[in-house]
Design an enzyme around this catalytic site. Structure first.
Site, PDB file in Angstrom:
ATOM      1  CD  GLU A 158       7.242  -5.732   7.146  1.00 29.22           C
ATOM      2  OE1 GLU A 158       7.801  -5.288   8.287  1.00 29.22           O
ATOM      3  OE2 GLU A 158       7.698  -6.158   6.595  1.00 29.22           O
ATOM      4  CB  CYS A 201      13.190  -7.099  11.043  1.00 24.93           C
ATOM      5  SG  CYS A 201      14.524  -5.791  11.219  1.00 24.93           S
ATOM      6  NE  ARG A 218      11.315   5.672  16.978  1.00 26.84           N
ATOM      7  CZ  ARG A 218      11.372   4.137  16.303  1.00 26.84           C
ATOM      8  NH1 ARG A 218      10.260   3.536  16.262  1.00 26.84           N
ATOM      9  NH2 ARG A 218      12.384   3.957  15.855  1.00 26.84           N
ATOM     10  CB  SER A 243      14.323  -0.086  10.099  1.00 24.20           C
ATOM     11  OG  SER A 243      14.379   1.070  11.471  1.00 24.20           O
ATOM     12  CE  LYS A 263      16.848   2.490  13.147  1.00 21.41           C
ATOM     13  NZ  LYS A 263      15.610   3.297  13.565  1.00 21.41           N
ATOM     14  CG  HIS A 284      10.842  -4.090   8.805  1.00 20.37           C
ATOM     15  ND1 HIS A 284      10.276  -4.761   9.391  1.00 20.37           N
ATOM     16  CD2 HIS A 284      11.996  -3.552   9.463  1.00 20.37           C
ATOM     17  CE1 HIS A 284      10.417  -4.725  10.399  1.00 20.37           C
ATOM     18  NE2 HIS A 284      11.418  -4.172  10.619  1.00 20.37           N
TER      19      HIS A 284
END
Length: 302
Positions: free
Chosen positions: A237, A142, A249, A192, A163, A235
């Site tokens: 993982e 990333c 969040r 992300s 985003k 990502h």
């Protein structure tokens, strides 16, 4: 793959509870084989979450892997205790005089900043320079991928209109490339991020090759100099609930985030998401370890 980690590392019990083969120091020392030494520069704020995610992904080949965690000294994370960092993380001075089979540079929540304005940029540049002669293969994830592409190959990042958050469909090129061996024709990856990299800039660089991409998320897997450097713009993982945690969040911060794409059943954040990228993630890390680390690293570093 058994991964060799410190017996006291908190995530060890979680991994064992998930039936993941984790080898303690004592047992590892009793085995007369040559393990792979993998260094992880963890730049993510939630260190323990990232430790757990990466170790899950590195535990699926029949190779013994020694994991060493590395932190920056020019910036100290505010989301993990100093005791955890002091106990389980090394600094660059303590690892730079060794040779390493593999190296992972994680993402970081600084992508809206110019690289040169990141507190630890000079330290990261020094580490990347060092890795050219002291590491067999480096995987960048990333923001780490964007930083590596920029510093090593001059590829600029750019701001996205909004985003990029969700689970995106991808496809491979060059199916004979070892990094994507065993991949399905279509596979899914979490992304992300607020920034991207230009496909044109990558294609025009003779040292880089795109081997997987998304029509929406753009270039995903990029090989530099035949595998000396690997760049992963998403990502793989991530846990099944990581995007959910990020979404809530951002809601709590009043950022009015969009619901992550193709993530919640019926696009309903009240419903539990389903993980559909685990097999791809495990295959990716296994291929990297086998074909770009194990098959190329010397048995004894000179």
């Amino acid at each position: 793959m058994p991964i060799r980690i410190d017996d006291d590392l908190p995530v060890k019990k979680t991994l064992e509870d998930e039936n993941i083969f984790v080898m303690g120091t004592g047992r590892a020392h009793s085995q007369d084989i040559r393990p792979l030494d993998i260094l992880i520069l963890n730049l993510m704020p939630l260190k323990e979450d990232t430790e757990l995610q990466l170790m899950r992904s590195l535990s699926n080949t029949p190779l013994q892997v020694n994991i060493t965690l590395l932190r920056t000294m020019s910036y100290e994370s505010k989301n993990v205790t100093k005791g955890h960092l002091d106990r389980f993380y090394e600094d660059f001075d303590s690892v730079k005089n060794r040779k390493w089979d593999g190296f992972i540079i994680t993402g970081a929540p600084v992508e809206k900043m110019d690289f040169e304005n990141v507190d630890y940029w000079d330290e990261l540049r020094e580490i990347m320079d060092w890795s050219e002669t002291n590491v067999t293969s480096t995987m960048h994830i990333c923001w780490g991928a964007q930083a590596g592409l920029y510093y090593r190959y001059g590829v600029q990042k750019f701001d996205l209109p909004q985003k990029l958050s969700g689970i995106y469909e991808h496809h491979t090129f060059h199916k004979r490339t070892p990094l994507v061996r065993g991949f399905d024709d279509v596979f899914y990856v979490p992304h992300s991020r607020y920034t991207g990299v230009s496909k044109e800039d990558i294609v025009n660089n003779e040292h880089l090759e795109i081997v997987a991409e998304s029509d929406v998320a753009g270039p995903y897997l990029i090989i530099g100099d035949g595998g000396k450097n690997i760049f992963v713009t998403g990502h793989p993982e991530y846990d099944v609930l990581t995007l959910d945690q990020e979404y809530h969040r951002d809601l709590a911060k009043g950022l009015n985030p969009q619901i992550p794409v193709n993530y919640y059943p019926d696009n309903d954040p009240e419903k539990k998401p389903v993980k559909k990228w685990r097999c791809h993630a495990n295959t990716l890390y296994a291929n990297w370890l086998n074909y770009y680390v194990y098959q190329l690293t010397p048995y004894k570093w000179e």
